[in-house]
Design a protein around this motif. Sequence first.
Motif, mmCIF file in Angstrom:
data_model
loop_
_atom_site.group_PDB
_atom_site.id
_atom_site.type_symbol
_atom_site.label_atom_id
_atom_site.label_comp_id
_atom_site.label_asym_id
_atom_site.label_seq_id
_atom_site.Cartn_x
_atom_site.Cartn_y
_atom_site.Cartn_z
ATOM 1 N N GLN A 158 0.800 -1.227 0.000
ATOM 2 C CA GLN A 158 0.000 0.000 0.000
ATOM 3 C C GLN A 158 0.836 1.283 0.000
ATOM 4 N N ASP A 159 2.122 1.198 0.261
ATOM 5 C CA ASP A 159 2.984 2.379 0.200
ATOM 6 C C ASP A 159 3.775 2.453 -1.097
ATOM 7 N N GLY A 160 3.456 1.578 -2.051
ATOM 8 C CA GLY A 160 4.223 1.536 -3.288
ATOM 9 C C GLY A 160 5.514 0.756 -3.077
ATOM 10 N N LEU A 161 6.324 0.653 -4.126
ATOM 11 C CA LEU A 161 7.545 -0.150 -4.036
ATOM 12 C C LEU A 161 8.594 0.387 -5.004
ATOM 13 N N PRO A 162 9.821 0.620 -4.513
ATOM 14 C CA PRO A 162 10.905 1.001 -5.432
ATOM 15 C C PRO A 162 11.157 -0.126 -6.426
ATOM 16 N N ALA A 163 11.655 0.233 -7.588
ATOM 17 C CA ALA A 163 11.928 -0.762 -8.631
ATOM 18 C C ALA A 163 13.279 -0.462 -9.254
ATOM 19 N N TRP A 164 13.892 -1.502 -9.828
ATOM 20 C CA TRP A 164 15.198 -1.386 -10.454
ATOM 21 C C TRP A 164 15.179 -2.045 -11.826
ATOM 22 N N GLU A 165 16.049 -1.569 -12.730
ATOM 23 C CA GLU A 165 16.137 -2.131 -14.077
ATOM 24 C C GLU A 165 16.685 -3.554 -14.050
ATOM 25 N N SER A 166 17.539 -3.832 -13.087
ATOM 26 C CA SER A 166 18.145 -5.147 -12.925
ATOM 27 C C SER A 166 18.307 -5.389 -11.429
ATOM 28 N N PRO A 167 18.646 -6.608 -11.012
ATOM 29 C CA PRO A 167 18.811 -6.859 -9.575
ATOM 30 C C PRO A 167 20.085 -6.215 -9.042
ATOM 31 N N ASP A 168 20.094 -4.885 -9.044
ATOM 32 C CA ASP A 168 21.263 -4.095 -8.661
ATOM 33 C C ASP A 168 20.763 -2.782 -8.063
ATOM 34 N N PRO A 169 21.010 -2.513 -6.770
ATOM 35 C CA PRO A 169 20.495 -1.290 -6.146
ATOM 36 C C PRO A 169 20.974 0.000 -6.791
ATOM 37 N N SER A 170 22.027 -0.060 -7.615
ATOM 38 C CA SER A 170 22.545 1.157 -8.248
ATOM 39 C C SER A 170 21.830 1.499 -9.546
ATOM 40 N N ARG A 171 20.814 0.693 -9.926
ATOM 41 C CA ARG A 171 20.109 0.946 -11.192
ATOM 42 C C ARG A 171 18.605 1.105 -10.959
ATOM 43 N N PRO A 172 18.189 2.163 -10.243
ATOM 44 C CA PRO A 172 16.752 2.355 -9.978
ATOM 45 C C PRO A 172 15.995 2.752 -11.227
ATOM 46 N N THR A 173 14.704 2.467 -11.212
ATOM 47 C CA THR A 173 13.823 2.894 -12.295
ATOM 48 C C THR A 173 12.549 3.445 -11.662
ATOM 49 N N VAL A 174 11.494 3.585 -12.424
ATOM 50 C CA VAL A 174 10.254 4.191 -11.920
ATOM 51 C C VAL A 174 9.637 3.306 -10.832
ATOM 52 N N PRO A 175 9.308 3.863 -9.660
ATOM 53 C CA PRO A 175 8.675 3.047 -8.612
ATOM 54 C C PRO A 175 7.287 2.584 -9.034
ATOM 55 N N LEU A 176 6.851 1.501 -8.422
ATOM 56 C CA LEU A 176 5.544 0.937 -8.754
ATOM 57 C C LEU A 176 4.476 1.472 -7.803
ATOM 58 N N ASP A 177 3.296 1.731 -8.352
ATOM 59 C CA ASP A 177 2.195 2.305 -7.577
ATOM 60 C C ASP A 177 1.628 1.312 -6.573
ATOM 61 N N ALA A 178 1.069 1.856 -5.515
ATOM 62 C CA ALA A 178 0.443 1.033 -4.484
ATOM 63 C C ALA A 178 -0.679 0.181 -5.058
ATOM 64 N N LEU A 179 -0.753 -1.065 -4.620
ATOM 65 C CA LEU A 179 -1.817 -2.015 -4.950
ATOM 66 C C LEU A 179 -1.885 -2.363 -6.438
ATOM 67 N N LEU A 180 -0.799 -2.098 -7.167
ATOM 68 C CA LEU A 180 -0.739 -2.451 -8.586
ATOM 69 C C LEU A 180 -0.632 -3.973 -8.728
ATOM 70 N N PRO A 181 -1.504 -4.613 -9.519
ATOM 71 C CA PRO A 181 -1.370 -6.062 -9.731
ATOM 72 C C PRO A 181 -0.140 -6.360 -10.594
ATOM 73 N N VAL A 182 0.638 -7.350 -10.191
ATOM 74 C CA VAL A 182 1.823 -7.745 -10.939
ATOM 75 C C VAL A 182 1.919 -9.266 -10.970
#
Length: 203
Positions: A14-38
């Motif tokens: 419910q607070d959203g979630l940070p996202a990354w282009e690859s499994p690497d904390p140095s490559r962030p991308t657009v965060p995902l919205d709260a309650l988004l189905p994935v």
Amino acid sequence: MTTPGFRPTHVIPQDGLPAWESPDPSRPTVPLDALLPVQLVDRLGDWGRVLCANGWSAWVDGRLLVPVPQAPPAATSPLARSADPRPLLARVEEALARYRSAAEELAAGQLDGESFRSRTQGQRIGVVVDGESLWLYDGEHERWVYCDGTRLSTFAAEGDPAAAKPEQAHKAPEPTRAVREAAADGHEPTRLVTFDEDDRSDV
């Protein structure tokens, strides 16, 4: 537009979630919205690659995904290893027994303070019991889990997700990063999520 064959397995907390282009904390991308189905399509240690309905995918902290509700497993169906509470309960009991043994030796004068600190360094045990509800600290994965007596689900996770290292698969777990930071008087903030989360990865 929804990708054909898209079947959500989880939703974003419910607070959203940070996202990354690859499994690497140095490559962030657009965060995902709260309650988004994935749809969880890949795992790498704590990391999870999720697919969105529009076909876009990203890597997230898989420990924090909220599973889509499913029917409880049949009595004859074995639980996934990560959901079975018994292995973690056994590890907690063993860790507590080691601590108690060291404490008894310290009280009996068989250990000095420095030896006691050395014997207990890196141990991190957490247990809260309230009737049928149980919360355990899983030091190997740096998370708190909730148990209703039948299965484990992630309650809170700390630290960035980590990829599993094959060479450590059969080694005893070393003190976690959180433990090392605690030793330096610095705790990382814990991110709380709903208690009905379920990490179904087979770790």
